[in-house]
Design an enzyme around this catalytic site. Sequence first.
Site, PDB file in Angstrom:
ATOM      1  N   ASP A  40       0.818  -1.212   0.000  1.00 16.11           N
ATOM      2  CA  ASP A  40       0.000   0.000   0.000  1.00 16.11           C
ATOM      3  C   ASP A  40       0.853   1.265   0.000  1.00 16.11           C
ATOM      4  O   ASP A  40       0.352   2.361   0.271  1.00 16.11           O
ATOM      5  CB  ASP A  40      -0.909   0.030   1.240  1.00 16.11           C
ATOM      6  CG  ASP A  40      -2.165  -0.813   1.071  1.00 16.11           C
ATOM      7  OD1 ASP A  40      -2.368  -1.367  -0.023  1.00 16.11           O
ATOM      8  OD2 ASP A  40      -2.942  -0.920   2.041  1.00 16.11           O
ATOM      9  N   ASP A  47       4.564  -9.080   9.235  1.00 15.02           N
ATOM     10  CA  ASP A  47       4.803  -7.647   9.070  1.00 15.02           C
ATOM     11  C   ASP A  47       6.232  -7.443   8.562  1.00 15.02           C
ATOM     12  O   ASP A  47       7.067  -8.353   8.626  1.00 15.02           O
ATOM     13  CB  ASP A  47       4.598  -6.913  10.399  1.00 15.02           C
ATOM     14  CG  ASP A  47       3.125  -6.715  10.727  1.00 15.02           C
ATOM     15  OD1 ASP A  47       2.284  -6.925   9.835  1.00 15.02           O
ATOM     16  OD2 ASP A  47       2.813  -6.354  11.884  1.00 15.02           O
ATOM     17  N   ASP A  65       8.900  -6.076   9.578  1.00 12.02           N
ATOM     18  CA  ASP A  65      10.086  -6.166  10.434  1.00 12.02           C
ATOM     19  C   ASP A  65      10.298  -7.571  11.008  1.00 12.02           C
ATOM     20  O   ASP A  65      11.131  -7.757  11.897  1.00 12.02           O
ATOM     21  CB  ASP A  65       9.994  -5.139  11.576  1.00 12.02           C
ATOM     22  CG  ASP A  65       8.669  -5.215  12.333  1.00 12.02           C
ATOM     23  OD1 ASP A  65       7.673  -5.676  11.741  1.00 12.02           O
ATOM     24  OD2 ASP A  65       8.616  -4.805  13.504  1.00 12.02           O
ATOM     25  N   ASP A  87      -6.536  -7.797  14.129  1.00  2.38           N
ATOM     26  CA  ASP A  87      -6.127  -9.151  14.508  1.00  2.38           C
ATOM     27  C   ASP A  87      -6.912  -9.654  15.714  1.00  2.38           C
ATOM     28  O   ASP A  87      -7.407 -10.788  15.722  1.00  2.38           O
ATOM     29  CB  ASP A  87      -4.620  -9.188  14.791  1.00  2.38           C
ATOM     30  CG  ASP A  87      -4.125  -8.000  15.615  1.00  2.38           C
ATOM     31  OD1 ASP A  87      -4.949  -7.219  16.124  1.00  2.38           O
ATOM     32  OD2 ASP A  87      -2.888  -7.851  15.739  1.00  2.38           O
TER      33      ASP A  87
END
Length: 494
Positions: free
Chosen positions: A95, A150, A152, A243
Amino acid sequence: MGLIIAYIIMAIYSIALLLIFFYSLAQLNLLVNYLSHKRQNQTAPKFNLLDPKEIPFVTIQLPVYNEEYVMERLLENIAKIEYPKSKLEIQVLDDSTDESVVDTAKWIKALQETGLDIQHIRRTNRQGFKAGALKEGLEVAKGDFVAIFDADFLPDSDWLKKTVIYFKDPEIGVVQTRWGHINRNYSTLTKIQAFALDAHFTLEQVGRNSKGHFINFNGTAGIWRKQCILDAGNWEGDTLTEDLDLSYRAQLKNWKFKYLEDVETPAELPVVISAARSQQFRWNKGGAENFRKTVWSVISAKNISFKTKFHGVMHLLNSSMFLCVFVVALLSVPAMYIKQGYPHLDFVFTLLSFFVLSTIILFVCYWFTYKSIQGSGFDNFVGYIKIFFTFFSVALGFSLHNSIAVIEGHMGKRSEFVRTPKFNINNLTESWKGNKYLAKKLSPNMILEFALMLYFVFGMYSAIPLNDFGLFPFHFMLFLGFGYVFFKSLTARA
């Protein structure tokens, strides 16, 4: 009039203290569950990945947004996942609105040329933020199972082999793994974040999951059964913690979650306090939003036990404990003067022993989680005492910031999903300065945090003329906590 105000203050003060005490009792029960838990992974049914017929098709989703500093590392790491290429698809749900898109496309093209099935999926808008990206990717996902990381996170190459096997049990909808921390020792800030997350990923996740209570998919480092996502109503972007929202909807539909404490997925912790602030705000506001959205469904559910309902409600109230702590802190100074002026209200101060007891319970609970990762022994225990009280003070310093998030969540005030900036920093020789994703403006809460630091200096001073030093250690920790958060925010250093 003064007596009425005194009664109101002491009533609010007492309620907040009791709520904190009930929360600590729930944590103590989770500790008992954790210590009595016998690992069930040996007996659980598992796919035999040596049999080609049993190898399921997996889609890995990587939701990213302006991740210039970590994209190359992420893609290089994911490309090392050991799994048959014919049964693996990778979706980069990008995005991004900056120039990182160009480099990402270049790296993906290079991976495609190696024979990896990896797709660069772009949207024309960020509707629904992360939840919207995951939902859009799911529409074209080939896999029966969907792993999510994600930007990281750096899963080990055998991560899929350790997790997807448990979906042999058709009732399991999610397998979640424990987060690790590649930069735990970078600074005081990263150490206390790691300390708090370790407690969640040991005490809370195991303590709940081992007794069949509701747990949450942690947004990353886990894998979903696609059918479970669809059956639970798919991803929704109406809270900041999509989540937690989907996790509860799935478990209310009788899907089972499996938590793997032994599988660690390394990740990077925020190294700058502004990044930690935005992450804390999102998590705590999202928790309150989910309480507002879900608590009645949990309480009224016919298919779960009273104890699971109790732990579910306490879980959804996790972030609201910051508000209780802030109320107790704020009212503790006037409470000292009320104690002097209205001796007949002195009995209320026995409630303070509940706060002390709550602290002792948390101290014991966190020790067991700390030693499960760091090890026991005298030196480690001394280190634990230091980190516990550092964590406790800084958590108190974050209580205003997090309370504002909680209040907004309970009131239904909508806000944008703000991604936590990533740094790709592992040691002190590397600098985070110049990171273009960092917030340029100082938090307006800083003025109040400075005022609160001075307020608790006054609280410490008040102990002298009142000859009442019972709250002095509490006020000293509040002074340190708000001072730490204020000065670190002011200097923008981790």
